[in-house]
Design a protein around this motif. Structure first.
Motif, PDB file in Angstrom:
ATOM      1  N   ASN A   1      -6.308 -15.988  74.355  1.00  0.00           N
ATOM      2  CA  ASN A   1      -6.586 -14.657  73.802  1.00  0.00           C
ATOM      3  C   ASN A   1      -5.686 -14.351  72.606  1.00  0.00           C
ATOM      4  N   GLY A   2      -4.422 -14.701  72.723  1.00  0.00           N
ATOM      5  CA  GLY A   2      -3.493 -14.391  71.628  1.00  0.00           C
ATOM      6  C   GLY A   2      -2.708 -13.124  71.865  1.00  0.00           C
ATOM      7  N   VAL A   3      -3.317 -12.143  72.549  1.00  0.00           N
ATOM      8  CA  VAL A   3      -2.609 -10.891  72.837  1.00  0.00           C
ATOM      9  C   VAL A   3      -2.335 -10.731  74.324  1.00  0.00           C
TER      10      VAL A   3
ATOM     11  N   LEU B   1     -10.268  -5.912  75.091  1.00  0.00           N
ATOM     12  CA  LEU B   1     -11.253  -5.356  74.171  1.00  0.00           C
ATOM     13  C   LEU B   1     -10.580  -4.639  73.012  1.00  0.00           C
ATOM     14  N   SER B   2     -11.226  -4.700  71.866  1.00  0.00           N
ATOM     15  CA  SER B   2     -10.868  -3.861  70.719  1.00  0.00           C
ATOM     16  C   SER B   2     -12.000  -2.856  70.548  1.00  0.00           C
ATOM     17  N   ILE B   3     -11.656  -1.574  70.571  1.00  0.00           N
ATOM     18  CA  ILE B   3     -12.679  -0.523  70.642  1.00  0.00           C
ATOM     19  C   ILE B   3     -12.487   0.496  69.516  1.00  0.00           C
TER      20      ILE B   3
ATOM     21  N   GLY C   1      -3.372  -5.444  65.823  1.00  0.00           N
ATOM     22  CA  GLY C   1      -2.970  -6.303  66.934  1.00  0.00           C
ATOM     23  C   GLY C   1      -3.972  -6.446  68.052  1.00  0.00           C
ATOM     24  N   ARG C   2      -5.154  -5.817  67.939  1.00  0.00           N
ATOM     25  CA  ARG C   2      -6.213  -5.902  68.945  1.00  0.00           C
ATOM     26  C   ARG C   2      -5.808  -5.246  70.269  1.00  0.00           C
ATOM     27  N   ALA C   3      -6.722  -5.351  71.256  1.00  0.00           N
ATOM     28  CA  ALA C   3      -6.493  -4.821  72.613  1.00  0.00           C
ATOM     29  C   ALA C   3      -6.055  -3.357  72.573  1.00  0.00           C
TER      30      ALA C   3
END
Length: 304
Positions: free
Chosen positions: A254-256, A262-264, A295-297
């Motif tokens: 995933n990386g994070v 999820l990125s919302i 940074g996502r998530a």
């Protein structure tokens, strides 16, 4: 008719309950936001009376949450202690239907209930004519939710409906973080199964007959929320985000995180005759893209 009364004052609560019961209504009472949510989940009311004068409640946020939790259109009448036009407008824009000045005049209350019952009947008739993705050609083959064609048609319908009745409209864009890496590590069949799980959660989280879940792109879903403003849309987004996180689906590349995240992006507006239907989707997509730069998530709200 079942009425949910959210009233903090015991004396005023007893007075309202007695009067409503004399008119033949079933009344359930809540003393907090969480208690009202529990009562709605047990048995949804047909009418809500919300005391906005309580200092311990955020009336705008609570109105949005109540509006989204109930599957059908339910009038929400706000009890206010003064006629503050700005405050009343904010509450109505958050999902309230009308207001009454405290102390409540019984004739005015009865008139509001009768008037709002007519509105509810009209809204239910409109909802019965909303297009639902039931035909095979309307559905995405992998996830079983609506496809882009249905989204485009629903956008046209909902922008027109919300414009006519001065209702808010919200969109949520949901992207799975590092989906390509997930496919590379676990295989495309596992990727499809993961998308199906996400789609299943999304379908469980929407309630109104006019709401819609759609597969927008390969790893991106769109949720369209009619009659829902920013606070309500954020409330839904947070529930989706947390539910997926709690499922703890493994994703070591995933990386994070080592689980699926999820990125919302969330966007809301009040459509008007000049509104371009795709505008709200573009806004939500821009907010979702911004999460990836941060940074996502996470969840981001569209800022003009």
């Amino acid at each position: 008719m079942k009425i949910l009364l959210i009233e903090g004052s015991m004396d005023e609560r007893q007075s309202l309950v007695s009067q409503l019961q004399r008119w033949g209504h079933e009344v359930v009472c809540a003393n907090s936001a969480n208690e009202s949510f529990q009562l709605i989940e047990q048995s949804p009311p047909r009418f809500i009376i919300l005391d906005t004068t309580r200092p311990d409640l955020d009336e705008e946020k609570l109105t949005q949450q109540l509006r989204h939790l109930i599957k059908a259109y339910v009038p929400i009448v706000l009890l206010v202690d003064s006629v503050d036009p700005d405050r009343i407008l904010s509450c109505i824009q958050s999902g309230g239907s009308d207001y009454l000045l405290k102390p409540v005049n019984t004739n005015q209350l009865k008139a509001k209930i009768l008037s709002m019952q007519r509105c509810s009947s009209t809204m239910r008739q409109l909802e019965e004519h909303v297009h639902h993705p039931e035909q095979v050609g309307d559905l995405d083959e992998t996830t079983g939710v609506a496809n882009r064609n249905v989204l485009d048609q629903s956008l046209q319908n909902e922008v027109a409906r919300c414009t006519r009745y001065n209702l808010p409209l919200s969109a949520i864009q949901i992207g799975m973080d590092h989906f390509k890496d997930y496919n590379d590590k676990y295989g495309h069949l596992a990727g499809d199964k993961c998308l199906k799980k996400i789609a299943g959660i999304l379908k469980k989280e929407i309630n109104h007959p006019t709401d819609l879940v759609c597969r927008f792109e390969e790893d991106i879903f769109t949720v369209l929320l009619s009659d829902t403003g920013t606070e309500g849309a954020l409330f839904v987004a947070e529930r989706i985000f947390n539910t997926i996180r709690e499922m703890a689906i493994p994703h070591r590349d995933n990386g994070v995180s080592e689980i699926v995240t999820l990125s919302i992006g969330v966007a809301s507006l009040f459509p008007d005759p000049c509104t371009v239907p795709n505008q709200i989707i573009d806004n939500a997509h821009e907010a979702m893209k911004r999460t990836k730069g941060l940074g996502r998530a996470r969840i981001e709200r569209y800022e003009a």
